[in-house]
Design an enzyme around this catalytic site. Structure first.
Site, PDB file in Angstrom:
ATOM      1  CB  CYS A  58      -0.954  -0.056   1.179  1.00 37.53           C
ATOM      2  SG  CYS A  58      -2.529   0.666   0.791  1.00 37.53           S
ATOM      3  CG  HIS A 107      -4.581  -2.420   4.146  1.00 40.84           C
ATOM      4  ND1 HIS A 107      -4.972  -3.316   5.078  1.00 40.84           N
ATOM      5  CD2 HIS A 107      -5.461  -1.404   4.213  1.00 40.84           C
ATOM      6  CE1 HIS A 107      -6.038  -2.851   5.680  1.00 40.84           C
ATOM      7  NE2 HIS A 107      -6.369  -1.721   5.163  1.00 40.84           N
TER       8      HIS A 107
HETATM    9  N1  GLN Z   1      -2.100   6.879   1.782  1.00 39.53           N
HETATM   10  C1  GLN Z   1      -2.182   5.975   0.667  1.00 39.53           C
HETATM   11  C2  GLN Z   1      -3.495   6.020  -0.106  1.00 39.53           C
HETATM   12  O1  GLN Z   1      -4.534   6.305   0.447  1.00 39.53           O
HETATM   13  C3  GLN Z   1      -1.881   4.581   1.135  1.00 39.53           C
HETATM   14  C4  GLN Z   1      -2.920   4.071   2.086  1.00 39.53           C
HETATM   15  C5  GLN Z   1      -2.552   2.794   2.731  1.00 39.53           C
HETATM   16  O2  GLN Z   1      -1.392   2.497   2.986  1.00 39.53           O
HETATM   17  N2  GLN Z   1      -3.572   2.025   3.048  1.00 39.53           N
HETATM   18  O3  GLN Z   1      -3.490   5.742  -1.277  1.00 39.53           O
END
Ligand code: GLN
Length: 242
Positions: free
Chosen positions: A94, A195
């Site tokens: 992620c 994730h």
């Molecule tokens: N902040 C990133 C997004 O929303 C990654 C989110 C996450 O790691 N779940 O795309």
């Protein structure tokens, strides 16, 4: 593997561990020990230097601000690059996946450079956040069972010619580009939107990381009944949510 002890490096637990990412470290460690391997776990906080002598590097997910801080520090550090050049295995989830790419959109709405370890670029999705159970077929070349996971991201990731999709979604959004791809990989670097502790739901992927490290085609089987029960439950949930 450079020594008889497998070194598993968990990158920035203080910034990139929003979703129980430690689970991935525990699964890799356990499955290695079950095969009789000695394991050294190295947790590297973001104020410490990334060691370059690790065998497997795990990079987790995070919210937008910690993601920017992690990218800044990893760029400055350079250790992950050197580890990749040494042939280390890098598995990123992620936010970690987006950081491995050329760039992503940070919490300030600006384009933030990544590490360029994967030929991908992430933009901010205009539509709804991609949230929910995912079921996907892993790249045939890797010969693994279906990928089960949960996604939660706003970013959308576009793949360049230097990578292959890690999987193709049957249920869920994956990279969010609408082309059915999920994650990306090349050589020993893998990124995925699944994730949290995705390896607990996909022990075959944990074993892939070990096989790549040991440079073997197969590992001795272990008792996977607990994992199989979890997989069956989550795959059914994904199919039902479709
Ligand atoms: N902040 C990133 C997004 O929303 C990654 C989110 C996450 O790691 N779940 O795309």
């Amino acid at each position: 593997m450079s020594s008889s002890t497998l070194r598993v490096v968990w990158v920035y637990p203080d910034l990139l561990s929003t979703y129980g990412d430690q689970g991935n470290v525990l699964v890799v460690e356990r499955r290695a020990r079950q095969r009789g391997l000695a394991v050294e776990r190295v947790d590297v906080r973001s104020d410490q230097q990334i060691p370059t002598s690790g065998d497997i590097y795990l990079v987790g997910g995070g919210e937008d601000r910690p993601q920017r801080l992690a990218a800044e520090r990893l760029r400055r550090d350079g250790g992950l690059h050197r580890a990749a050049e040494n042939g280390a295995i890098i598995f990123a989830v992620c936010a970690g996946y987006q950081i491995l790419g050329h760039e992503f959109v940070n919490d300030l709405g600006q384009r933030e450079p990544g590490l360029g370890l994967l030929d991908v670029v992430s933009t901010r999705g205009e539509g709804e956040r991609c949230v929910g159970d995912v079921l996907a077929d892993i790249d045939e070349g890797l010969g693994l069972p279906q990928l089960t996971g949960f996604e939660n991201h706003q970013g959308i990731t576009h793949l360049g010619p230097g990578v292959r999709p890690f999987a193709r979604v049957r249920v869920g959004k994956g990279n969010g580009t609408g082309d059915g791809t999920e994650g990306a990989w090349r050589d020993t670097v893998i990124g995925t939107y699944m994730h949290g502790p995705v390896l607990a739901r996909n022990p075959a992927v944990a074993d892939l990381l070990l096989r790549l490290t040991l440079d073997v085609r197969a590992l001795p089987p272990v008792d996977d009944r607990w994992y199989e029960a979890l997989r069956a439950e989550r795959i059914a949930a994904a199919v039902q949510s479709a």
